[in-house]
Design a protein around this motif. Structure first.
Motif, short mmCIF file in Angstrom:
data_model
loop_
_atom_site.label_atom_id
_atom_site.label_comp_id
_atom_site.label_asym_id
_atom_site.label_seq_id
_atom_site.Cartn_x
_atom_site.Cartn_y
_atom_site.Cartn_z
N PHE A 44 28.58 54.17 29.32
CA PHE A 44 27.93 53.63 30.52
C PHE A 44 28.88 53.70 31.72
N LEU A 47 29.52 57.32 32.83
CA LEU A 47 28.38 57.88 33.57
C LEU A 47 28.40 57.37 35.01
N THR A 187 21.49 58.21 39.26
CA THR A 187 21.85 56.79 39.21
C THR A 187 20.69 55.95 38.69
N ILE A 190 20.87 56.10 35.10
CA ILE A 190 21.99 55.33 34.51
C ILE A 190 21.67 53.83 34.53
#
Ligand code: ASP
Length: 404
Positions: A44, A47, A187, A190
């Protein structure tokens, strides 16, 4: 399904909150063996870090060309600096009052932990801050993630794009806005992983923390948390409401993915893509302001860290039984401010910078070892406050610029 009819557990902020709670429980139940899930947290964070540079560059170029001329950008910068300084100083002030009233270090028996090697890196970096703004090699600045250099170069690109002939300008702006939309989409993707990422990060923190070390430092932790709480729940919401008329609870709800990620990752830099996404897409602050105010804020505006620097230095003095006079407290106030500006948006950066404050008032450097044991937890709290202040700043400056 419409927003209204969605069950509550489909809402992202609830999912992240559940991830956080389950992470804490998993850490408590499974202890160190929970680190088996840490790769999820690492994925996480990686990314998020992956999108920082392309997102900031494209967003800033688009934002700057939208703002127009250099004078207006200068004015925006002035307002941002005013906001950063005012809120950081307000935050230190609250901390200074609290530490003088509660006096958490007086009579405290705190075991001194040895500060690990290499933690002092970057302490002397404040002096070079201004010069470092101009990157001698912009590609290198991007590769190093040197945010001030990246901001400067992107501003230059944006300003001079505005001076190109119309057709060339269209090409450049078209390219960067398409690229910016692309990075925002990444984004958005993510963000959806945030519940899992936050779960894994929390599980690791709780699973590997030794709660027993907290005992002698409880009063110190309480002082920090109380003052951070006053700044986050009183000063900043009040400023937001009075200046923009926005409802602070609504605003915080829009920001919750970023705030909770800041809390669990203890890094305002890594959280930056989520902060930008939430402030622009979920809270509706115009890109011209947020593209500039947020990356700069994540680098230099750290209200939570500023407060921490001050409270921690005063606590260390109290433990050593060293009296800090009024004029020395003023020195602590300003060095805490400088230290927070110089601190990077990464975990433990604030702890390292305390050395700057200790040195300024002649306190023993190894005092940092007194608070090492509880730094992570307090880092999580101060990082959320750092990100909250940047986000509130974006809305306030947008209002000052009459952009909303
Ligand atoms: N971890 C904080 C941040 O990223 C900095 C600090 O250590 O105070 O904002």
């Amino acid at each position: 399904m419409s927003e209204q009819s969605r069950p509550w557990y489909r809402e992202l902020h609830w999912q992240i909150l559940i991830g956080l709670v389950v992470g804490v429980l998993a850490g408590m139940v499974f202890g160190e063996s929970v680190t088996i899930v840490s790769p999820l947290g690492d994925v996480f964070l990686r990314l998020l870090r992956m999108v920082i540079v392309p997102l900031v560059v494209s967003s800033l170029v688009v934002g700057t060309t939208g703002i127009g001329d250099a004078t207006r950008i200068g004015r925006l910068g002035g307002k941002a600096a005013l906001y950063y300084l005012a809120t950081s100083m307000a935050s230190i002030f609250v901390g200074l009052i609290a530490v003088n009233l509660i006096r958490p270090g007086v009579g405290a028996e705190v075991p001194l932990q040895e500060v690990p090697e290499g933690l002092s890196v970057g302490v002397d970096s404040i002096g070079g801050l201004l010069l470092r703004i101009i990157p001698s090699n912009p590609i290198q600045a991007m590769a190093d993630g040197d945010m001030l250099g990246i901001i400067f170069f992107s501003l230059v690109l944006g300003i001079f794009t505005n001076q190109l002939p119309a057709d060339q300008k269209r090409t450049i702006v078209g390219f960067f806005s398409a690229f910016f939309d692309l990075m925002m989409r990444v984004t958005d993707f993510i963000i959806r992983l945030a519940p899992i990422g936050v779960f894994a990060l929390m599980a690791k923190v709780v699973g590997t923390a030794g709660i027993e070390v907290f005992g002698p430092l409880l009063k110190f932790m309480l002082t920090v948390v109380l003052s951070l709480g006053t700044h986050a729940f009183l000063t900043l919401p009040l400023a937001l409401y009075l200046i923009t008329g926005r409802n602070p609870i609504e605003y915080a709800r829009s920001l919750s993915p970023a705030l909770l990620t800041a809390f669990s990752s203890a890094s305002s830099s890594a959280t930056l893509p989520l902060t930008m996404d939430c402030v622009e897409r979920r809270a509706g602050v115009p890109n011209q302001v947020s593209s500039f105010v947020l990356p700069l804020g994540a680098t230099v505006n750290m209200d939570g860290t500023a407060l921490y620097e001050c409270v921690a230095a005063m606590f260390i003095a109290q433990v050593y039984g060293i009296e800090i006079s009024f004029s020395e407290q003023i020195l602590v106030f300003f060095t805490a401010l400088l230290a927070s500006i110089g601190a990077a948006g990464i975990p433990m950066a604030g702890l390292v910078m305390i050395a700057v404050v200790l040195r300024a008032v002649g306190l023993p450097m190894e005092g940092v070892g007194l608070i090492l044991a509880v730094d992570r937890v307090l880092d999580m709290c101060r990082t959320s406050v750092n990100v909250w202040s940047d986000s509130v700043g974006a809305a306030i400056i947008a209002r000052w610029e009459n952009l909303e």
